[in-house]
Motif scaffolding. Structure first.
Motif, short mmCIF file in Angstrom:
data_model
loop_
_atom_site.label_atom_id
_atom_site.label_comp_id
_atom_site.label_asym_id
_atom_site.label_seq_id
_atom_site.Cartn_x
_atom_site.Cartn_y
_atom_site.Cartn_z
N LEU A 14 -6.83 3.93 6.99
CA LEU A 14 -5.87 2.45 7.23
C LEU A 14 -6.06 1.75 5.47
N ASP A 20 1.66 7.77 1.94
CA ASP A 20 2.25 5.94 1.45
C ASP A 20 1.88 5.16 3.02
N GLU A 21 2.88 4.25 2.67
CA GLU A 21 3.30 3.46 3.68
C GLU A 21 4.01 3.55 5.23
N GLN A 24 1.72 6.11 7.06
CA GLN A 24 0.65 5.02 6.95
C GLN A 24 0.80 4.12 8.87
N LYS A 25 2.47 4.19 8.80
CA LYS A 25 2.93 3.46 10.19
C LYS A 25 3.17 4.54 11.14
N GLU A 211 -6.44 -5.05 -0.37
CA GLU A 211 -5.70 -4.32 -0.11
C GLU A 211 -6.44 -4.33 2.58
N ARG A 214 -3.08 -5.63 2.54
CA ARG A 214 -1.91 -4.40 2.58
C ARG A 214 -2.10 -3.81 3.92
N ALA A 215 -3.34 -3.95 4.30
CA ALA A 215 -3.61 -2.21 5.57
C ALA A 215 -2.61 -3.55 6.69
N VAL A 218 0.85 -3.67 7.07
CA VAL A 218 1.40 -2.08 7.58
C VAL A 218 1.52 -2.37 9.30
#
Ligand SMILES: NC(=O)C1=CN([C@@H]2O[C@H](COP(=O)(O)OP(=O)(O)OC[C@H]3O[C@@H](n4cnc5c(N)ncnc54)[C@H](O)[C@@H]3O)[C@@H](O)[C@H]2O)C=CC1
Ligand SMILES: CC(=O)N[C@@H]1[C@@H](OP(=O)(O)OP(=O)(O)OC[C@H]2O[C@@H](n3ccc(=O)[nH]c3=O)[C@H](O)[C@@H]2O)O[C@H](C(=O)O)[C@@H](O)[C@@H]1O
Length: 464
Positions: A14, A20-21, A24-25, A211, A214-215, A218
């Motif tokens: 992650l 793309d997010e 990731q989700k 980062e 961001r992670a 998410v």
């Protein structure tokens, strides 16, 4: 729990993800990023449950074997959270949530590490981060590239960037940029934890680098229906959480100070506060017998102690709030003496020993010092609290609520109005000479006692 390596196959990580997010989700909700939650208490267990209902792959870590074994049986040791018991049972039953007393095993298998252990203060009122340090050391042993550590327990500003991130750098074999750390405060109130964690308000997120922010976003964007408020960095996020609590302590102190004017002004200060609060920019809180819990009375010291900048207002507010138990005892004494009863000859019962209604927590509870001060004055002190099964911190003789009718007391102090007290048949009680209503919750009481409501003043005869 499927471990991080097997579950990550084909997806990567992650923190530092290149996909793309949306992907990731999707990976997160399908359990590709196993979650370890360290601390399964009033906050940690609801949090672990919400993570588990979203991703289906959570291991809870606690040092208390009773907590872990009850959880392994699908039982929920936190009783005052609506919906938590059945949710935990379902999650354990479908293997979405497991528990262990082995933090290093959990750290090895997880790729998201959520830390929500106690962060109390010492006798000297210094922040006590020893438990946090232990957990971070455990996580460091199992940290792998792409992992992220989410600190949710309340800490002094700068803790995440220094004590957490730097220790993880030093004690793991990873380098800066290979793992993430973010401060994502728990802003929840006991009694409504599931509702709050799922999305009563946005989740605040501040990372040690972009980062990490961001992670972490998410993850929390997936969990919290109100989304995420990202801030500049981890220290800003720590300050957000602390400032919320400091605002509360200072404003409760204002209410407590104003409440003490009720006798000299001859008014109901609570009435004045309620009407003042009709002004949209006025939010005066409620006077009471003191400020308890391991949060609001502790948080000011997370700023007062570690930093040089003077904080006279925070210290003064602590002084006012810490004086309220003595104010309460002085009112009991005043009432008894007005009825010709010496406090050293008095029998007194305290109703409500936890720090607030419906929450089984006694740290810094006003009832502790009230009971100690009364006992030091040689009064015979009894205590009733339906949530507690041990009372050693209190200087009282504990009694069951139904025994109140057999007890003829001179003084009754309501410190914490648990809903169970609504069942008290007041007309069946021997009228105590003195009643102190700490929370203005004994409305419409037909009594000839000398009644004093903190913030409202004294009332002799009919009290309504
Ligand atoms: N209680 C509340 O209303 C809120 C608390 N917080 C913060 O959340 C944090 C936790 O608070 P609570 O859940 O109320 O505490 P708690 O006392 O209810 O639970 C803490 C849990 O952590 C466990 N624990 C202690 N040492 C451990 C270790 N080394 N490894 C794993 N588990 C360990 C304890 O056995 C206990 O089960 C604190 O930092 C508090 O400031 C934040 C918002 C609300
Ligand atoms: C800013 C804020 O409202 N923080 C909340 C607070 O919840 P906490 O469980 O500590 O209860 P609380 O309602 O603040 O009460 C703390 C203490 O203060 C007393 N209290 C509270 C409000 C008031 O007007 N007067 C008063 O005397 C309560 O009786 C209690 O003894 O602290 C929590 C925390 O950080 O642990 C936090 O997540 C919660 O959102």
């Amino acid at each position: 729990m499927t471990d991080a390596n097997s579950s990550r196959e084909g997806f990567g990580s992650l923190y530092g993800a290149s996909t793309d997010e949306g992907a990731q989700k999707e990976a997160f909700t399908s359990g590709k990023f196993p979650v370890a939650v360290y601390g399964l208490g009033k906050m940690g267990l609801p949090l672990a449950a919400v993570f588990a209902e979203i991703c289906g792959n959570v291991i809870g870590v606690d040092i208390d074997p009773d907590v872990v074994s009850s959880l392994q049986n699908g039982d929920c040791h936190i009783k005052q959270e609506p919906g938590l018991g059945s949710l935990v049972a379902d999650l354990v039953n479908n293997d979405s949530l497991q528990a262990t007393t082995e933090p290093r095993e959990a750290a090895r298998d997880a790729s998201i590490h959520v830390v929500i252990v106690p962060t109390p203060i010492t006798e000297q009122k210094e922040p006590d981060l020893a438990i946090l340090d232990t957990v971070i050391a455990d996580i460091a042993t199992g940290l792998t590239e792409g992992d992220i550590v989410l600190v949710e327990c309340t800490v002094p500003p700068k803790t995440t960037e220094t004590r957490v991130f730097e220790r993880l750098l030093g004690e793991s074999d990873l380098n800066r940029g290979e793992f993430g750390v973010a401060f994502c405060p728990e802003r929840t109130s006991s009694g409504r934890a599931l509702e709050d964690i799922r999305g009563a308000y946005p989740k605040v997120v501040g990372g040690i680098d972009d980062e990490s922010t961001r992670a972490a976003s998410v993850i929390y964007d997936t969990i919290n229906s109100e989304g995420v408020l990202t801030v500049s960095d981890a220290t800003t996020a720590e300050a957000v959480k602390l400032f919320e609590g400091l605002y509360r302590d200072v404003n409760i102190a204002l209410a407590n100070e104003l409440g003490q004017f009720t006798d000299e002004l001859g008014i109901d200060v609570r009435e004045a506060i309620d009407i003042a609060n009709t002004q949209p920019f006025c939010h005066i809180h409620n006077p009471g017998p003191g400020v308890g819990g391991h949060c609001i009375p502790y948080y000011p010291y997370f700023l007062i102690k570690p930093f040089e900048t003077p904080a006279p207002l925070l210290s003064a507010a602590r002084e006012v709030n810490d004086s309220m138990p003595s104010f309460t005892v002085a009112k009991v004494r005043e009432g008894l003496e007005s009825q010709g009863i010496a406090i050293e000859d008095a029998k007194i019962v305290i109703l409500g020993l936890t720090y607030r209604p419906g929450v089984k927590e006694i740290r810094a509870s006003p009832a502790i010092s009230i009971s100690q001060e009364l006992s030091a004055l040689d009064a015979e002190v009894f205590g009733i609290d339906p949530l507690l099964d041990s009372f050693e911190e209190f200087d009282i003789q504990p009694i069951e609520q139904d025994k109140l009718y057999e007890l003829s007391v001179d003084g009754l102090i309501l410190v914490t109005p648990h809903e169970e007290f609504e069942q008290i048949q007041w007309t069946e009680l021997d009228d105590p000479a003195v009643i102190i209503d700490g929370r203005a919750s004994l409305e419409n009481l037909e009594t000839d006692s000398w009644v004093y409501t903190i913030g409202r003043g004294k009332q002799i005869g009919k009290y309504s």
